[in-house]
Scaffold this motif. Structure first.
Motif, mmCIF file in Angstrom:
data_model
loop_
_atom_site.group_PDB
_atom_site.id
_atom_site.type_symbol
_atom_site.label_atom_id
_atom_site.label_comp_id
_atom_site.label_asym_id
_atom_site.label_seq_id
_atom_site.Cartn_x
_atom_site.Cartn_y
_atom_site.Cartn_z
ATOM 1 N N ALA A 39 40.493 -7.476 -48.755
ATOM 2 C CA ALA A 39 41.739 -6.965 -49.336
ATOM 3 C C ALA A 39 41.954 -5.480 -49.057
ATOM 4 O O ALA A 39 43.083 -5.050 -48.812
ATOM 5 C CB ALA A 39 41.766 -7.232 -50.833
ATOM 6 N N MET A 40 40.893 -4.687 -49.093
ATOM 7 C CA MET A 40 41.045 -3.246 -48.834
ATOM 8 C C MET A 40 41.450 -2.989 -47.387
ATOM 9 O O MET A 40 42.319 -2.156 -47.116
ATOM 10 C CB MET A 40 39.760 -2.500 -49.178
ATOM 11 C CG MET A 40 39.514 -2.409 -50.671
ATOM 12 S SD MET A 40 38.091 -1.378 -51.085
ATOM 13 C CE MET A 40 36.749 -2.398 -50.519
ATOM 14 N N LEU A 41 40.827 -3.703 -46.468
ATOM 15 C CA LEU A 41 41.175 -3.545 -45.052
ATOM 16 C C LEU A 41 42.602 -4.022 -44.806
ATOM 17 O O LEU A 41 43.371 -3.369 -44.093
ATOM 18 C CB LEU A 41 40.183 -4.316 -44.182
ATOM 19 C CG LEU A 41 40.358 -4.191 -42.672
ATOM 20 C CD1 LEU A 41 40.279 -2.733 -42.230
ATOM 21 C CD2 LEU A 41 39.295 -5.023 -41.958
ATOM 22 N N ARG A 42 42.967 -5.137 -45.405
ATOM 23 C CA ARG A 42 44.326 -5.669 -45.268
ATOM 24 C C ARG A 42 45.334 -4.642 -45.772
ATOM 25 O O ARG A 42 46.347 -4.370 -45.125
ATOM 26 C CB ARG A 42 44.422 -6.981 -46.048
ATOM 27 C CG ARG A 42 45.656 -7.775 -45.783
ATOM 28 C CD ARG A 42 45.616 -9.165 -46.395
ATOM 29 N NE ARG A 42 45.271 -9.174 -47.800
ATOM 30 C CZ ARG A 42 44.222 -9.806 -48.312
ATOM 31 N NH1 ARG A 42 43.411 -10.495 -47.545
ATOM 32 N NH2 ARG A 42 43.987 -9.764 -49.612
ATOM 33 N N SER A 43 45.045 -4.030 -46.918
ATOM 34 C CA SER A 43 45.932 -3.018 -47.489
ATOM 35 C C SER A 43 46.057 -1.809 -46.565
ATOM 36 O O SER A 43 47.149 -1.254 -46.381
ATOM 37 C CB SER A 43 45.403 -2.587 -48.851
ATOM 38 O OG SER A 43 46.174 -1.562 -49.386
ATOM 39 N N GLU A 44 44.948 -1.405 -45.961
ATOM 40 C CA GLU A 44 44.979 -0.269 -45.034
ATOM 41 C C GLU A 44 45.799 -0.605 -43.787
ATOM 42 O O GLU A 44 46.551 0.225 -43.283
ATOM 43 C CB GLU A 44 43.550 0.139 -44.661
ATOM 44 C CG GLU A 44 43.471 1.339 -43.745
ATOM 45 C CD GLU A 44 44.045 2.632 -44.303
ATOM 46 O OE1 GLU A 44 44.177 3.599 -43.518
ATOM 47 O OE2 GLU A 44 44.379 2.714 -45.505
ATOM 48 N N TYR A 45 45.668 -1.830 -43.299
ATOM 49 C CA TYR A 45 46.478 -2.254 -42.143
ATOM 50 C C TYR A 45 47.970 -2.214 -42.481
ATOM 51 O O TYR A 45 48.792 -1.806 -41.663
ATOM 52 C CB TYR A 45 46.087 -3.655 -41.688
ATOM 53 C CG TYR A 45 44.815 -3.733 -40.870
ATOM 54 C CD1 TYR A 45 44.343 -2.661 -40.131
ATOM 55 C CD2 TYR A 45 44.087 -4.917 -40.830
ATOM 56 C CE1 TYR A 45 43.186 -2.751 -39.388
ATOM 57 C CE2 TYR A 45 42.920 -5.021 -40.077
ATOM 58 C CZ TYR A 45 42.480 -3.933 -39.353
ATOM 59 O OH TYR A 45 41.338 -4.035 -38.611
ATOM 60 N N VAL A 46 48.315 -2.634 -43.691
ATOM 61 C CA VAL A 46 49.721 -2.590 -44.112
ATOM 62 C C VAL A 46 50.209 -1.139 -44.134
ATOM 63 O O VAL A 46 51.298 -0.831 -43.641
ATOM 64 C CB VAL A 46 49.914 -3.273 -45.488
ATOM 65 C CG1 VAL A 46 51.284 -2.950 -46.075
ATOM 66 C CG2 VAL A 46 49.712 -4.777 -45.365
ATOM 67 N N ARG A 47 49.383 -0.243 -44.683
ATOM 68 C CA ARG A 47 49.767 1.176 -44.736
ATOM 69 C C ARG A 47 49.972 1.733 -43.328
ATOM 70 O O ARG A 47 50.955 2.414 -43.041
ATOM 71 C CB ARG A 47 48.696 1.990 -45.472
ATOM 72 C CG ARG A 47 49.074 3.470 -45.663
ATOM 73 C CD ARG A 47 47.888 4.341 -46.016
ATOM 74 N NE ARG A 47 46.889 4.412 -44.965
ATOM 75 C CZ ARG A 47 47.037 5.113 -43.821
ATOM 76 N NH1 ARG A 47 48.142 5.764 -43.582
ATOM 77 N NH2 ARG A 47 46.068 5.139 -42.920
#
Length: 166
Positions: A90-98
């Motif tokens: 989830a943290m990596l996914r969130s960073e990719y979105v950012r």
């Protein structure tokens, strides 16, 4: 066709990097023409899956052209988001979105909401989609022109799943 294989690798939690071969050249031809050092240089220059997808979207939707428009930018984001949604961490996914919001100059909250919707749909349709994020290793995927038929992609995907389990 490569999207199926990339998504499969991403959803397993692998840190995927992509080394692109010149058009019309397969890995063996490249190795013969450039030798081991040239091939190793190609692999060491591999980009992250995120960068590969953004570069592909830029070319596919002509985002670097003067005729770039909002619809093309949104289409590019919609091309990338399904792969981001398959990232199990989830943290990596969130960073990719950012990072995607920053690169495409789109609203991060709207992109995040779209990604969350995709994640929920994926979870509903395939409850086993979550990979074990603690089992992460790194692969380099070489892409030249992909000449796989639909059935061949499924065969390759099945073999990759077997390798990852084993």
């Amino acid at each position: 066709m490569y999207e199926l294989l990339v998504d499969l690798l991403v959803e397993t939690g692998l840190q995927v990097h992509v080394a692109q071969l010149p058009d019309g050249v397969d890995p063996d031809e490249y190795l013969c023409a450039h030798g081991q050092r040239g091939f190793e240089r190609l692999v060491s220059d591999a980009v992250t899956i995120f960068d590969f997808l953004v570069e592909t979207a830029h070319r596919r939707y002509a985002l670097q052209s003067r005729s770039r428009n909002t619809e093309d930018t949104v289409a590019a984001a919609q091309f990338i988001l399904p792969t981001i949604a398959k990232v199990p961490n989830a943290m990596l996914r969130s960073e990719y979105v950012r990072m995607l919001a920053e690169r495409l100059h789109l609203d991060e909250e709207a992109l995040g909401f779209s990604a969350l919707e995709l994640v929920k749909r994926l979870q509903d349709s395939s409850p086993g989609i979550h990979a074990n994020p603690s089992r992460v290793s790194e692969w380099v995927v070489l892409f030249g022109p992909m000449c796989l038929k639909e059935s061949e992609a499924e065969i390759v995907g099945k073999r990759v799943r077997e390798l990852l389990k084993g």
